[in-house]
Scaffold this motif. Structure first.
Motif, mmCIF file in Angstrom:
data_model
loop_
_atom_site.group_PDB
_atom_site.id
_atom_site.type_symbol
_atom_site.label_atom_id
_atom_site.label_comp_id
_atom_site.label_asym_id
_atom_site.label_seq_id
_atom_site.Cartn_x
_atom_site.Cartn_y
_atom_site.Cartn_z
ATOM 1 N N UNK A 149 0.818 -1.209 0.000
ATOM 2 C CA UNK A 149 0.000 0.000 0.000
ATOM 3 C C UNK A 149 0.856 1.265 0.000
ATOM 4 N N UNK A 150 1.951 1.241 0.744
ATOM 5 C CA UNK A 150 2.830 2.397 0.820
ATOM 6 C C UNK A 150 3.576 2.589 -0.502
ATOM 7 N N UNK A 151 3.941 1.474 -1.165
ATOM 8 C CA UNK A 151 4.625 1.586 -2.468
ATOM 9 C C UNK A 151 3.709 2.258 -3.483
ATOM 10 N N UNK A 152 2.464 1.842 -3.430
ATOM 11 C CA UNK A 152 1.476 2.416 -4.341
ATOM 12 C C UNK A 152 1.367 3.929 -4.112
ATOM 13 N N UNK A 153 1.311 4.312 -2.846
ATOM 14 C CA UNK A 153 1.183 5.733 -2.504
ATOM 15 C C UNK A 153 2.406 6.519 -2.974
ATOM 16 N N UNK A 154 3.588 5.946 -2.772
ATOM 17 C CA UNK A 154 4.816 6.634 -3.161
ATOM 18 C C UNK A 154 4.828 6.873 -4.675
ATOM 19 N N UNK A 155 4.433 5.852 -5.445
ATOM 20 C CA UNK A 155 4.385 6.026 -6.916
ATOM 21 C C UNK A 155 3.415 7.136 -7.298
ATOM 22 N N UNK A 156 2.240 7.103 -6.675
ATOM 23 C CA UNK A 156 1.225 8.126 -6.972
ATOM 24 C C UNK A 156 1.777 9.531 -6.726
ATOM 25 N N UNK A 157 2.414 9.695 -5.586
ATOM 26 C CA UNK A 157 2.930 11.022 -5.227
ATOM 27 C C UNK A 157 4.025 11.445 -6.194
ATOM 28 N N UNK A 158 4.902 10.501 -6.525
ATOM 29 C CA UNK A 158 5.996 10.828 -7.433
ATOM 30 C C UNK A 158 5.440 11.292 -8.779
ATOM 31 N N UNK A 159 4.456 10.540 -9.271
ATOM 32 C CA UNK A 159 3.881 10.868 -10.582
ATOM 33 C C UNK A 159 3.224 12.249 -10.551
ATOM 34 N N UNK A 160 2.483 12.483 -9.457
ATOM 35 C CA UNK A 160 1.799 13.779 -9.339
ATOM 36 C C UNK A 160 2.817 14.926 -9.331
ATOM 37 N N UNK A 161 3.841 14.770 -8.528
ATOM 38 C CA UNK A 161 4.827 15.846 -8.420
ATOM 39 C C UNK A 161 5.596 16.020 -9.730
ATOM 40 N N UNK A 162 5.843 14.899 -10.422
ATOM 41 C CA UNK A 162 6.544 14.996 -11.706
ATOM 42 C C UNK A 162 5.675 15.722 -12.731
ATOM 43 N N UNK A 163 4.403 15.317 -12.772
ATOM 44 C CA UNK A 163 3.501 15.945 -13.738
ATOM 45 C C UNK A 163 3.284 17.418 -13.442
ATOM 46 N N UNK A 164 3.421 17.778 -12.179
ATOM 47 C CA UNK A 164 3.275 19.188 -11.805
ATOM 48 C C UNK A 164 4.607 19.936 -11.865
ATOM 49 N N UNK A 165 5.621 19.277 -12.451
ATOM 50 C CA UNK A 165 6.960 19.872 -12.610
ATOM 51 C C UNK A 165 7.635 20.200 -11.282
ATOM 52 N N UNK A 166 7.251 19.520 -10.235
ATOM 53 C CA UNK A 166 7.911 19.743 -8.951
ATOM 54 C C UNK A 166 9.005 18.712 -8.702
ATOM 55 N N UNK A 167 8.986 17.653 -9.505
ATOM 56 C CA UNK A 167 10.110 16.721 -9.513
ATOM 57 C C UNK A 167 10.699 16.775 -10.915
ATOM 58 N N UNK A 168 12.012 16.889 -10.981
ATOM 59 C CA UNK A 168 12.657 16.976 -12.301
ATOM 60 C C UNK A 168 14.010 16.305 -12.253
ATOM 61 N N UNK A 169 14.505 15.994 -13.447
ATOM 62 C CA UNK A 169 15.813 15.358 -13.541
ATOM 63 C C UNK A 169 16.800 16.402 -14.031
ATOM 64 N N UNK A 170 17.993 16.415 -13.423
ATOM 65 C CA UNK A 170 18.938 17.465 -13.778
ATOM 66 C C UNK A 170 20.370 16.964 -13.602
ATOM 67 N N UNK A 171 21.285 17.536 -14.423
ATOM 68 C CA UNK A 171 22.701 17.228 -14.265
ATOM 69 C C UNK A 171 23.312 18.339 -13.445
ATOM 70 N N UNK A 172 23.689 18.004 -12.238
ATOM 71 C CA UNK A 172 24.203 19.034 -11.337
ATOM 72 C C UNK A 172 25.270 18.455 -10.440
ATOM 73 N N UNK A 173 25.909 19.365 -9.750
ATOM 74 C CA UNK A 173 26.867 18.940 -8.742
ATOM 75 C C UNK A 173 26.072 18.468 -7.517
ATOM 76 N N UNK A 174 26.337 17.249 -7.067
ATOM 77 C CA UNK A 174 25.652 16.743 -5.875
ATOM 78 C C UNK A 174 26.700 16.256 -4.875
ATOM 79 N N UNK A 175 26.257 15.986 -3.670
ATOM 80 C CA UNK A 175 27.144 15.369 -2.679
ATOM 81 C C UNK A 175 27.223 13.887 -2.987
#
Length: 888
Positions: A149-175
């Motif tokens: 159930x929690x996996x399902x919720x996590x996917x839903x949230x990820x998709x929502x945030x991605x579709x709303x452009x709040x999650x994005x993929x980027x090439x950057x300097x990270x730790x």
RNA sequence: GGAUGCUUAGCUCAGUGGUAGAGCGCUGCCUUCACACGGCAGGGGUCACAGGUUCGAAUCCUGUAGCAUCCACCA
């Protein structure tokens, strides 16, 4: 009742009984008419075991839950476990290695199977340990951040945030953690101060002759990164370098030529004032590079060795090896100006302990700055309340400076990111493989091969959804509607950023609701001297050991009484022993009542009580119930514990039980019956209000003293509710006078070294007898102070000493004559003190400013005090005068 | 460097405008029929320091010192 309280067997007995009888089991929708009260347990790691910090956090939650349950709320204390990505992966990996199995050879799927297997076998020991604390959660209803159930919720949230452009993929300097070979977030870094060196290196100018300067000296702690330098930066206003801006340098040990650029960021005071710019390996340099359009040259491999972007002699070397070689080469070229020994802070990975590298990679990011706006607002507006309030500042500071959150991790154990890549690396974020393919087919117009992103999400991403995923979001459940937002979150300040802030951000966005109304930030537990507990110091207290030795109730009581609104609490065994003694005291008090055939009768009407001593204790108990309630409602667990402790010990045991003994041993049957009922009622109230803090002993006493019906549990009973009957205040005043008189006589006995076993003769005037109802309390004074009371001026003053209690003169007769002068000076000293006090107050009352500005009640209090002091002083003065007459 | 706390009895801490409190420890006495994991009685503090506001400051304000923690900081 047994003579001693055997906490071990009683803890075992009720832990089992509560579970067998399903006292704390929760069934959704079963109590629709009651008001809901919900706490989500901060889920401990599946790898975790109970330490005192947990014990504190869970005890406080259990106190609230038990209290609210008794108050009639429909409570849910949702238990759960966190999959703890990195920690768990490292642990299982280590275990496999010890069996000679390599994770990479095993492959991802089999490794994950192994983790699940480990989880089934030994994950969540902490939940069993929690039972020993007496936690009243429903252990049959545990959520896990990685269950279906929690996996399902996590996917839903990820998709929502991605579709709303709040999650994005980027090439950057990270730790980058080179040991884990994964990105980590800035919070997973600890900066440690280490010994290091600052090397000053000369970078030759390309056309040195033309400007009269041969080179620029740069300072660095990491000379090996010079191979990735793309510029040297100076401050635009730095007189030493203004003429050189725009010139070029020959980067030593390479064939590259790099520019000198001007940048406001440069601090003229630091180093030589000229900074080597290495965008691929330093966050600040990365930004300078961006501003000046500089190249980014990465010279490290994922495990932090030198890569192929440099001359072959350096390739494959570790950074230390490269450093050594480079320093030698620079020295040979006379380009190494000097070396300074320094101490500086270096970032290390919290989990693996590896030195963290800024590293250029493709990662997933959450646009935290955007989500922070609403998360800040809900706290500013008071919808979400920090207790204690000043933690808001910490929260705001962090939130106002928040950076994008790198949420992808290059490990295997965790929520795999639901993203797929097409042949041209086009991203498809979807709930399943099928959905992704469907999206891709729509995009390309044909069926194509997709490659799933291998990364998993930062563990805190799924725990950030905890308050609603535990209520089975995205399903629209009854309990989700009923219980969200939850009532309170109890946690430590160390995870305000990691968890609390992220929960608020994610929940306000996804649910359009706050996750909880209150956040109670509890203190960090330290040893009795205020030092951090650590294995190396050997000062770690194991809560299970403490429970074995002192009992769960004693530990819980200690925790409650330590929880003042501060940042750290010091726990030592002595303190726990003290509260263990209190638990024993309660046990013995109850045993005394049982021996005296006191009974608890729930039909007992407190307002029908006649004896002033019984009225007095009833008033006190009702007061204590209210104090305890107020304290718990205000999250003042220390005050709740203190109120109960003082009432039970200092008042009920020390005074009431002693006062009651003469009645019990008397022959006034009516009074005996009333007293037994009152005593039984009073102890029952104490047992009830102590139950949230000390569940085991109170449950046992409720059974032994028949407070609960047969087969019923105090845990499932209700909180007492009484109002103070009219006219009981008068009794309180009287009884307290009698107690003062008793104390005064005892004090005198002690001062005069009169044997405790002697029955002293005292005399009180007829006038005082009536005024202070002495005859009403005669029996108590006689028994408790071990005296024989007479009325009238029978004894010769030459053989008496006197105490004055609120104006009542009590003369104590001695066998021998007293030194009248000594007695006079003793009384005179007392008088002087009284007079000083009363003059003090008199002066204040004569002060016009005070009369004009102080509140009426304060002035009234002062007047009252003055009257009382003057009465006592006058009486004392009179008495001293009478002594003068005796001697003269 | 930025921020936040803390400084009150020997120890650990409450108290946050109206005459300094608790627990533990300490001292003396008591093997009194619930309890020695106990009882009774004591001693112990110019509330870190310096200014200010106020009729009145441990409490509010400013500053200083010491301690602690968090954040930032690889020149």
């Amino acid at each position: 009742m047994d003579k001693t309280f055997d906490h071990k067997s009683i803890e075992k007995k009720f832990t089992n009984k509560w579970e067998e009888q399903k006292i704390f089991s929760f069934s959704p929708g079963s109590k629709p008419s009651a008001q809901p009260y919900t706490i989500m347990l901060p889920p401990p790691n599946i790898t975790g075991s109970l330490h005192v910090g947990h014990a504190l956090c869970y005890t406080l939650q259990d106190v609230l839950i038990r209290y609210k349950r008794m108050k009639g709320f429909d409570v849910l204390w949702q238990l759960g476990l966190d999959h703890a990505g990195i920690v768990t992966q490292l642990l299982v990996e280590k275990e496999l290695t010890s069996k000679g199995i390599d994770r990479r050879q095993l492959g991802r799927e089999k490794f994950i199977d192994a983790v699940w297997e480990w989880k089934e076998q030994s994950g969540g020991t902490i939940l069993n340990q929690m039972r020993r604390l007496g936690t009243s959660g429903d252990f049959s209803r545990v959520c896990f951040t990685m269950d279906e159930q929690r996996q399902k919720a996590v996917r839903e949230v990820f998709i929502k945030l991605y579709n709303d452009s709040l999650i994005y993929r980027d090439k950057r300097l990270v730790n980058w953690d080179p040991e884990l070979k994964s990105a980590i977030s800035d919070l997973e870094i600890v900066n440690k101060e280490v010994d290091g060196s600052m090397w000053y290196i000369k970078y030759p100018l390309v056309d040195g002759e033309s400007c009269g300067q041969q080179y620029i000296t740069i300072a660095t702690t990491r000379p090996e990164t010079m191979l990735a330098d793309v510029a040297v930066a100076v401050h635009p206003d730095d007189a030493r370098y203004t003429g050189l801006i725009g010139k070029r340098l020959r980067l030593p040990l390479t064939d590259r030529v790099i520019p000198i650029v001007a940048d406001e960021y440069i601090d003229r005071e630091k180093g030589s004032g000229a900074l080597k710019v290495t965008p691929a390996h330093d966050f600040n340099d990365f930004e300078i590079g961006q501003r000046h359009g500089l190249e980014v040259i990465n010279i490290l491999t994922p495990d932090a060795k030198i890569n192929d972007n440099v001359a072959s002699e350096y390739r494959g070397l570790t950074q230390d090896q490269a450093r050594e070689l480079i320093l030698k080469q620079l020295a040979d070229l006379s380009l190494l100006e000097k070396e300074e020994k320094i101490k500086h802070f270096v970032p290390y990975a919290d989990r693996s302990g590896a030195r963290v590298e800024p590293y250029i990679t493709d990662q997933w990011f959450l646009d935290a700055p955007k989500l922070a706006v609403e998360a800040i607002r809900v706290v500013e507006s008071g919808e979400v309340r920090f207790v204690p309030k000043n933690w808001e500042n910490t929260y705001f500071d962090w939130m106002h400076n928040i950076k994008p959150w790198c949420i992808s991790r290059q490990i295997w154990w965790g929520h795999q990111i639901p993203a797929w890549y097409g042949p041209d690396d086009k991203i498809f974020v979807a709930n399943s493989d099928n959905d992704a393919h469907a999206l891709a087919e729509k995009h390309y117009g044909r069926r194509v091969e997709l490659r799933r992103d291998e990364d998993v999400l930062d563990t805190w991403f799924s725990s950030g959804l905890w308050t609603f995923t535990t209520l089975n979001w995205p399903d629209e459940t009854y309990e989700l509607k009923r219980r969200h937002p939850t009532d309170v979150l109890i946690t430590g300040f160390d995870i305000i950023f990691f968890w609390v802030a992220r929960m608020i951000m994610l929940t306000t966005y996804v649910c359009k609701q706050i996750p909880f109304k209150d956040i109670y930030i509890h203190a960090i537990v330290r040893d009795e001297k205020g030092r951090k507990m650590s294995k190396s110091k050997g000062n770690v207290l194991d809560p299970l050991d403490l429970i074995d030795e002192f009992g769960a109730d004693a530990l819980r009581f200690t925790i409650a009484s330590l929880c003042t609104p501060t940042r750290s609490v010091n726990m030592g065994e002595e303190r726990i022993a003290g509260y263990r003694n209190f638990i024993t005291k309660l046990w013995n008090a109850t045993r005394f009542l049982v021996m005296n055939e006191c009974k608890y009768d729930d039909r007992f009407d407190v307002s029908s009580v006649k004896a002033s001593i019984n009225q007095w204790i009833i008033a006190k108990v009702i007061r204590t119930i209210a104090d305890t309630e107020n304290a718990i409602e205000g999250y003042r667990f220390d005050e709740a514990a203190k109120a109960i402790y003082q009432s039970v010990w200092g008042m009920f045991c020390d005074w009431y039980l002693e006062l009651v003994k003469p009645i019990m041993n008397g022959n006034n049957q009516e009074k005996i019956v009333e007293t037994k009922l009152t005593a039984g009622w009073a102890i029952a109230q104490f047992i009830k209000i102590l139950h949230p803090i000390a569940p085991f002993i109170t449950e046992e006493l409720a059974e032994a003293f028949a407070i609960t019906e047969k087969d019923a549990f105090l845990s499932a009973s209700s909180w007492p509710c009484y109002s103070l009957p009219k006219g009981f205040d008068k009794s309180t005043e009287e009884v307290e006078w009698a107690c003062q008189a008793i104390s005064a006589i005892r004090s005198m006995r002690s001062d005069m070294h009169l044997p405790p076993s002697d029955i002293l003769k005292i005399v009180i005037s007829e006038a005082d007898k009536t005024k202070y109802s002495v005859d009403k309390y005669e029996i108590f004074i006689q028994k408790l102070a071990k005296v024989d009371v007479k009325y009238g001026p029978t004894y010769n003053s030459l053989t008496t000493v006197s105490v004055i209690v609120e104006g009542c003169v009590i003369k104590i007769a001695l066998d021998q004559s007293v030194d009248i002068q000594k007695e006079k000076s003793r009384l005179q000293a007392e008088l002087t003190k009284l007079q000083a006090d009363s003059q003090n107050i008199h002066a204040r009352l004569a002060n016009q400013g005070f009369l004009a500005k102080a509140s009426e009640s304060v002035i009234a209090d002062h007047k009252q005090q003055l009257i009382s002091l003057e009465t006592r002083a006058n009486r004392l003065q009179e008495f001293i005068a009478s002594l003068n007459n005796t001697t003269s």
